[in-house]
Write an enzyme that holds these catalytic residues in place. Sequence first.
Site, PDB file in Angstrom:
ATOM      1  N   ASP A  55      -0.423   5.369   0.906  1.00 53.88           N
ATOM      2  CA  ASP A  55      -0.561   6.015   1.954  1.00 53.88           C
ATOM      3  C   ASP A  55      -0.862   5.169   3.190  1.00 53.88           C
ATOM      4  O   ASP A  55      -1.504   4.252   3.368  1.00 53.88           O
ATOM      5  CB  ASP A  55      -1.815   6.668   1.782  1.00 53.88           C
ATOM      6  CG  ASP A  55      -1.715   7.902   0.689  1.00 53.88           C
ATOM      7  OD1 ASP A  55      -1.282   8.780   0.836  1.00 53.88           O
ATOM      8  OD2 ASP A  55      -1.923   7.456  -0.407  1.00 53.88           O
ATOM      9  N   ASP A  62      -2.165  -0.416   5.772  1.00 55.74           N
ATOM     10  CA  ASP A  62      -2.586  -0.236   6.986  1.00 55.74           C
ATOM     11  C   ASP A  62      -3.975   0.067   7.275  1.00 55.74           C
ATOM     12  O   ASP A  62      -4.726   0.209   8.363  1.00 55.74           O
ATOM     13  CB  ASP A  62      -1.970   1.153   7.451  1.00 55.74           C
ATOM     14  CG  ASP A  62      -2.528   2.289   6.439  1.00 55.74           C
ATOM     15  OD1 ASP A  62      -2.461   2.038   5.243  1.00 55.74           O
ATOM     16  OD2 ASP A  62      -3.014   3.365   7.009  1.00 55.74           O
ATOM     17  N   ASP A 103       0.814  -1.296   0.125  1.00 56.04           N
ATOM     18  CA  ASP A 103      -0.104  -0.041  -0.008  1.00 56.04           C
ATOM     19  C   ASP A 103       1.024   1.291  -0.205  1.00 56.04           C
ATOM     20  O   ASP A 103       2.099   1.352   0.267  1.00 56.04           O
ATOM     21  CB  ASP A 103      -0.793  -0.217   1.361  1.00 56.04           C
ATOM     22  CG  ASP A 103      -1.747   1.196   1.358  1.00 56.04           C
ATOM     23  OD1 ASP A 103      -2.381   1.837   0.524  1.00 56.04           O
ATOM     24  OD2 ASP A 103      -1.692   1.707   2.661  1.00 56.04           O
TER      25      ASP A 103
END
Length: 240
Positions: free
Chosen positions: A20, A193, A18
């Site tokens: 961000d 996240d 990922d």
Amino acid sequence: MILPPPPSPLPGAALFLDFDGTLAPLQADPDAVILPEGGAETLRALAAKLGGALAVLSGRDIRDLARRIPDDLWRAGGHGLEICAPDQRPEEHPNAAPPALMDAMTLLAAGVQGARLEAKGEVLALHYRAAPESGDVLETAMKKIIAGVDGYILQPGKMVLEAKPAHANKGLTLMRFLERRPFEGLSPVMVGDDATDEDAMAEAIAAGGYGVKVGPGETHAAYGLKSPADVWRWLEAAAQ
């Protein structure tokens, strides 16, 4: 529960990252988010070690992501709506969200101080980091708006609510990657996240790989890293 740190991704693994909140800390201004100094070189070195089987999977529009990730890496934007192979540039003119959805969400964002609407091709993201107390109200309103738009779903995230096509899914994207070279036949590792990353972690685990959760929160992952800084230390060690 504190998760143990992940093992190093070795040749034979396909690494999915990922952007961000994973490769870069979350910020109030998404335009200010970039890779850390030396990050591009680390990703290139690790991709070479993995035989090219490294991809960045992001909810960002692919044109935005391509400005932040080296062109010689695999990139998937819009939760997988668009994929660029190494040295491939994205199409200049993306598909857009339905006009009625765009109009309704523009009005919704304009009515809440601190809320900001971001158009990411077919995905519309309503950011409310500057108005955290408005999250529940915005989510309720978005559910009503999206209920009238065929083929769209609501995807909550960290201080963001996204209206996206139902097939824009990181889990589905990871599985599509595993059907093509150089990812085919490899053991997938997904690092992320947020809620959208959990779909990809579940698919990675089902395919014989593992997930790595960055930061706190419920997760499918068996391994964890506390922050993007810890992610980079892990990546740098693996690239050696």
